[in-house]
Design an enzyme around this catalytic site. Sequence first.
Site, PDB file in Angstrom:
ATOM      1  N   CYS A 102      -8.990  43.960 108.504  1.00  0.00           N
ATOM      2  CA  CYS A 102     -10.098  42.916 109.169  1.00  0.00           C
ATOM      3  C   CYS A 102      -9.489  41.371 108.744  1.00  0.00           C
ATOM      4  CB  CYS A 102     -11.423  43.158 108.456  1.00  0.00           C
ATOM      5  SG  CYS A 102     -12.927  42.102 109.054  1.00  0.00           S
ATOM      6  N   LEU A 103      -9.504  40.493 109.861  1.00  0.00           N
ATOM      7  CA  LEU A 103      -9.194  39.101 109.475  1.00  0.00           C
ATOM      8  C   LEU A 103     -10.106  38.517 108.550  1.00  0.00           C
ATOM      9  CD1 LEU A 103      -8.324  38.333 113.248  1.00  0.00           C
ATOM     10  CD2 LEU A 103      -6.848  38.770 111.313  1.00  0.00           C
ATOM     11  N   HIS A 150     -15.027  48.228 115.752  1.00  0.00           N
ATOM     12  CA  HIS A 150     -15.114  47.489 114.632  1.00  0.00           C
ATOM     13  C   HIS A 150     -15.645  46.274 114.857  1.00  0.00           C
ATOM     14  CE1 HIS A 150     -12.984  45.722 111.073  1.00  0.00           C
ATOM     15  NE2 HIS A 150     -13.072  44.705 111.764  1.00  0.00           N
TER      16      HIS A 150
END
Length: 166
Positions: free
Chosen positions: A94-95, A136
């Site tokens: 996840c960024l 997501h």
Amino acid sequence: MSVRTILTWPHPRLEAVCAPVEVIAPDIRALAEDLLETMYAAPGRGLAASQVGALVRLFVMDTTWKEGARSPVVCINPDVIERSDERATADEGCLSIPGVMASVERPTSVRMVWTDLDGMVHDEWLRGFAALCAQHELDHLDGIVTLDRVDDAQRDAILDAYEGDL
């Protein structure tokens, strides 16, 4: 277009439920363009508006660009209306939680409805990585981060590693 700052966990905006987009106005178009530019620069395969602090139901994804040509998808007011019974566990990054991978179980395919920037409604079955990526990003629009999808033991291990990097 511009690259925006990606918020990192535990920023409170990452826990917020995003509001529906009422009109595809110029500010929404600009946000979508910025999200794409930011995602590619990161480099990621998906990015939700909440990850840059905009609390609207919009995300972008491009699940194949790292292997070939870009094929960006802009999803406005996305909604998963059907899920497959088949599930798979995969490592997700996840960024907004940089450097962390979490093992998350999700349906392997989902039927998702969304509107694009031209106002066209899409109703498609997404499979494989596209399904996982969309789920997501949709989680982000509902204030859910990867850490909310793992058991306590995995969460504790992730937090120990993540906090050690801060």
